[in-house]
Design a protein around this motif. Sequence first.
Motif, PDB file in Angstrom:
ATOM      1  N   PHE A  27      14.531  10.213  46.692  1.00 25.95           N
ATOM      2  CA  PHE A  27      15.217   9.539  45.523  1.00 25.95           C
ATOM      3  C   PHE A  27      14.341   8.189  45.599  1.00 25.95           C
ATOM      4  O   PHE A  27      14.591   7.408  46.346  1.00 25.95           O
ATOM      5  N   ALA A  28      14.041   7.536  44.278  1.00 20.31           N
ATOM      6  CA  ALA A  28      13.160   6.351  44.353  1.00 20.31           C
ATOM      7  C   ALA A  28      13.913   5.353  43.227  1.00 20.31           C
ATOM      8  O   ALA A  28      12.882   5.347  42.329  1.00 20.31           O
ATOM      9  N   PRO A  29      15.030   4.805  43.301  1.00 16.48           N
ATOM     10  CA  PRO A  29      15.163   3.804  42.200  1.00 16.48           C
ATOM     11  C   PRO A  29      14.424   2.605  42.581  1.00 16.48           C
ATOM     12  O   PRO A  29      14.171   2.313  43.649  1.00 16.48           O
ATOM     13  N   SER A  30      14.525   1.961  41.344  1.00 18.97           N
ATOM     14  CA  SER A  30      14.217   0.304  41.356  1.00 18.97           C
ATOM     15  C   SER A  30      15.153  -0.547  41.330  1.00 18.97           C
ATOM     16  O   SER A  30      16.276  -0.289  40.435  1.00 18.97           O
ATOM     17  N   PRO A  31      15.274  -1.570  42.142  1.00 18.92           N
ATOM     18  CA  PRO A  31      16.357  -2.471  42.261  1.00 18.92           C
ATOM     19  C   PRO A  31      16.498  -3.572  41.069  1.00 18.92           C
ATOM     20  O   PRO A  31      16.420  -4.671  41.334  1.00 18.92           O
ATOM     21  N   THR A  32      16.077  -2.836  39.833  1.00 24.47           N
ATOM     22  CA  THR A  32      16.686  -4.003  38.895  1.00 24.47           C
ATOM     23  C   THR A  32      17.840  -4.130  38.197  1.00 24.47           C
ATOM     24  O   THR A  32      18.135  -4.860  37.151  1.00 24.47           O
ATOM     25  N   GLY A  33      18.945  -3.487  38.898  1.00 25.85           N
ATOM     26  CA  GLY A  33      20.219  -3.372  38.582  1.00 25.85           C
ATOM     27  C   GLY A  33      21.048  -2.500  39.283  1.00 25.85           C
ATOM     28  O   GLY A  33      20.522  -1.733  40.146  1.00 25.85           O
ATOM     29  N   VAL A  34      22.070  -2.113  38.758  1.00 23.81           N
ATOM     30  CA  VAL A  34      23.023  -1.046  39.277  1.00 23.81           C
ATOM     31  C   VAL A  34      22.619   0.346  39.048  1.00 23.81           C
ATOM     32  O   VAL A  34      21.796   0.532  38.104  1.00 23.81           O
ATOM     33  N   ARG A  60      13.713   5.949  48.651  1.00 23.50           N
ATOM     34  CA  ARG A  60      12.688   4.860  48.595  1.00 23.50           C
ATOM     35  C   ARG A  60      13.042   3.936  47.643  1.00 23.50           C
ATOM     36  O   ARG A  60      13.665   4.427  46.682  1.00 23.50           O
ATOM     37  N   ILE A  61      12.933   2.625  47.813  1.00 21.23           N
ATOM     38  CA  ILE A  61      13.210   1.610  46.832  1.00 21.23           C
ATOM     39  C   ILE A  61      11.926   1.206  46.329  1.00 21.23           C
ATOM     40  O   ILE A  61      11.055   0.523  46.913  1.00 21.23           O
ATOM     41  N   ASP A  62      11.769   1.348  45.049  1.00 21.74           N
ATOM     42  CA  ASP A  62      10.445   0.852  44.370  1.00 21.74           C
ATOM     43  C   ASP A  62      10.878  -0.389  43.925  1.00 21.74           C
ATOM     44  O   ASP A  62      10.977  -0.844  42.837  1.00 21.74           O
ATOM     45  N   ASP A  63      10.396  -1.609  44.784  1.00 20.20           N
ATOM     46  CA  ASP A  63      10.677  -2.703  44.697  1.00 20.20           C
ATOM     47  C   ASP A  63       9.416  -3.810  44.648  1.00 20.20           C
ATOM     48  O   ASP A  63       9.320  -4.872  44.903  1.00 20.20           O
ATOM     49  N   LEU A  64       8.331  -3.128  44.110  1.00 20.49           N
ATOM     50  CA  LEU A  64       7.006  -3.893  44.152  1.00 20.49           C
ATOM     51  C   LEU A  64       7.036  -4.799  42.913  1.00 20.49           C
ATOM     52  O   LEU A  64       6.350  -5.749  42.901  1.00 20.49           O
ATOM     53  N   ASP A  65       7.586  -4.441  41.663  1.00 21.65           N
ATOM     54  CA  ASP A  65       7.709  -5.310  40.601  1.00 21.65           C
ATOM     55  C   ASP A  65       8.584  -6.364  40.843  1.00 21.65           C
ATOM     56  O   ASP A  65       9.700  -6.501  40.015  1.00 21.65           O
ATOM     57  N   ALA A  73      20.547  -5.966  44.541  1.00 20.14           N
ATOM     58  CA  ALA A  73      20.587  -4.489  43.939  1.00 20.14           C
ATOM     59  C   ALA A  73      20.107  -3.609  45.049  1.00 20.14           C
ATOM     60  O   ALA A  73      20.782  -2.304  44.937  1.00 20.14           O
ATOM     61  N   ILE A  74      19.672  -4.029  46.044  1.00 18.56           N
ATOM     62  CA  ILE A  74      19.200  -2.710  47.022  1.00 18.56           C
ATOM     63  C   ILE A  74      20.353  -2.350  47.751  1.00 18.56           C
ATOM     64  O   ILE A  74      20.522  -1.332  48.203  1.00 18.56           O
ATOM     65  N   GLU A  75      21.087  -3.391  48.158  1.00 16.67           N
ATOM     66  CA  GLU A  75      22.459  -3.177  49.055  1.00 16.67           C
ATOM     67  C   GLU A  75      23.429  -2.397  48.185  1.00 16.67           C
ATOM     68  O   GLU A  75      24.211  -1.406  48.354  1.00 16.67           O
ATOM     69  N   ALA A  76      23.458  -2.520  46.690  1.00 15.24           N
ATOM     70  CA  ALA A  76      24.567  -2.069  45.826  1.00 15.24           C
ATOM     71  C   ALA A  76      23.917  -0.608  45.646  1.00 15.24           C
ATOM     72  O   ALA A  76      24.756   0.396  45.752  1.00 15.24           O
ATOM     73  N   ILE A  77      22.669  -0.279  45.653  1.00 16.74           N
ATOM     74  CA  ILE A  77      22.198   1.021  45.582  1.00 16.74           C
ATOM     75  C   ILE A  77      22.643   1.759  46.472  1.00 16.74           C
ATOM     76  O   ILE A  77      23.287   3.168  46.614  1.00 16.74           O
ATOM     77  N   GLN A  78      22.650   1.380  47.817  1.00 16.48           N
ATOM     78  CA  GLN A  78      22.752   2.056  48.996  1.00 16.48           C
ATOM     79  C   GLN A  78      24.512   2.322  49.155  1.00 16.48           C
ATOM     80  O   GLN A  78      24.833   3.154  49.570  1.00 16.48           O
ATOM     81  N   ARG A  79      25.146   1.347  48.669  1.00 14.29           N
ATOM     82  CA  ARG A  79      26.689   1.572  48.761  1.00 14.29           C
ATOM     83  C   ARG A  79      27.015   2.491  47.828  1.00 14.29           C
ATOM     84  O   ARG A  79      27.930   3.512  48.229  1.00 14.29           O
ATOM     85  N   ASP A  80      26.626   2.575  46.743  1.00 15.65           N
ATOM     86  CA  ASP A  80      26.832   3.621  45.752  1.00 15.65           C
ATOM     87  C   ASP A  80      26.533   4.753  46.247  1.00 15.65           C
ATOM     88  O   ASP A  80      27.458   5.944  46.018  1.00 15.65           O
ATOM     89  N   LEU A  81      25.323   5.416  46.683  1.00 13.86           N
ATOM     90  CA  LEU A  81      25.032   6.449  47.373  1.00 13.86           C
ATOM     91  C   LEU A  81      26.034   7.032  48.360  1.00 13.86           C
ATOM     92  O   LEU A  81      26.442   7.986  48.304  1.00 13.86           O
ATOM     93  N   ILE A  82      26.114   5.967  49.257  1.00 14.04           N
ATOM     94  CA  ILE A  82      27.165   6.234  50.627  1.00 14.04           C
ATOM     95  C   ILE A  82      28.598   6.537  49.964  1.00 14.04           C
ATOM     96  O   ILE A  82      29.232   7.720  50.482  1.00 14.04           O
ATOM     97  N   TYR A 178       2.683   1.255  39.543  1.00 10.54           N
ATOM     98  CA  TYR A 178       3.456   2.560  40.209  1.00 10.54           C
ATOM     99  C   TYR A 178       2.792   3.831  40.654  1.00 10.54           C
ATOM    100  O   TYR A 178       3.094   4.213  41.473  1.00 10.54           O
ATOM    101  N   GLN A 179       1.923   4.043  39.767  1.00 12.48           N
ATOM    102  CA  GLN A 179       1.021   5.196  39.985  1.00 12.48           C
ATOM    103  C   GLN A 179       0.426   5.700  41.334  1.00 12.48           C
ATOM    104  O   GLN A 179       0.487   6.438  42.196  1.00 12.48           O
ATOM    105  N   LEU A 180      -0.173   4.216  41.661  1.00 16.78           N
ATOM    106  CA  LEU A 180      -0.743   4.587  43.071  1.00 16.78           C
ATOM    107  C   LEU A 180       0.287   4.408  44.281  1.00 16.78           C
ATOM    108  O   LEU A 180       0.274   5.333  45.182  1.00 16.78           O
TER     109      LEU A 180
END
Length: 293
Positions: A27-34, A60-65, A73-82, A178-180
């Motif tokens: 699962f690969a969300p981008s940390p652009t928000g909740v 996987r956190i897609d945080d390159l951009d 946002a990264i911490e919020a993503i993990q909290r929500d999944l847990i 993103y593709q690479l």
Amino acid sequence: MAVPEHLQQHLTAGRVLAAAYGYRDRFAPSPTGVLHLGNLQTALLSWLAARQAGGGWMLRIDDLDTPRNRAGAIEAIQRDLIWLGLHWDGPPVLQSERRGTYHSWLSWLRRSGRLFACRCSRRELAGQPIYPGVCRQARHSWGMQQQRLPSWRLRVADDDPHGSGDVVLRRADGFIAYQLATVIDDISFGITDVVRGADLREALPAQHSLFAALGEDPPRFRHGPLLRDARGRKLSKREASAGLEPLRAAGMDAPAVIGCLASGLQLVPPDARLSATELLDDLTHKDITALIS
């Protein structure tokens, strides 16, 4: 030009992981928000498919951009999944910590003659779904020119069956595309299956072309249905984007949210309440992959 030994190690590591798990998704969300409700439905479907197959599920956190990333946002993503009981295997992988790996692959592809510098602007390419090859035969500089860097494109054969055109692997702003990054990660981490949202179906041709260029088989890509409410109606972007906080504020706990998401997938009746693990147990005789294509 053969893949150098230090890059071969990535391929070998991925094959070992794929063999060990048999089924391995990410699962690969981008940390652009909740995480919005569409993200959460996809996460649930992906998790269920992986667990039903007895396989692994990676975060996987897609945080390159980086300009689009939001603080916390990264911490919020993990909290929500847990909170929902969607636990992943191993530590989360941040793409921002793997830039060296992506640049190593990019450098090898350039040295092997697979890339070309493209100075086409977005305005010049507007309305063309497939890159028309304008710069493919040009001899553009790889560096700064008129205060602009070129994008770096993968040279894809005209008879490529995927119909992707020449894929951007490094953007004109210098960011890894993103593709690479996603293809290198899928290879390196032994991803065998990807369940993701239907909005990413359009990324398939470019990713398949890149897997082919690297001589690697792609994962099995499947795409989940659109987010719908318990009556089967498509949710608007505004309704879906608020995430979990309004639901928590309305008094919904995790079993109620899991029930809501699962009923939207027509896995349980409306108003069902159950944990993610209970839902998995209830689906013993129902093939999750039948919901995705």
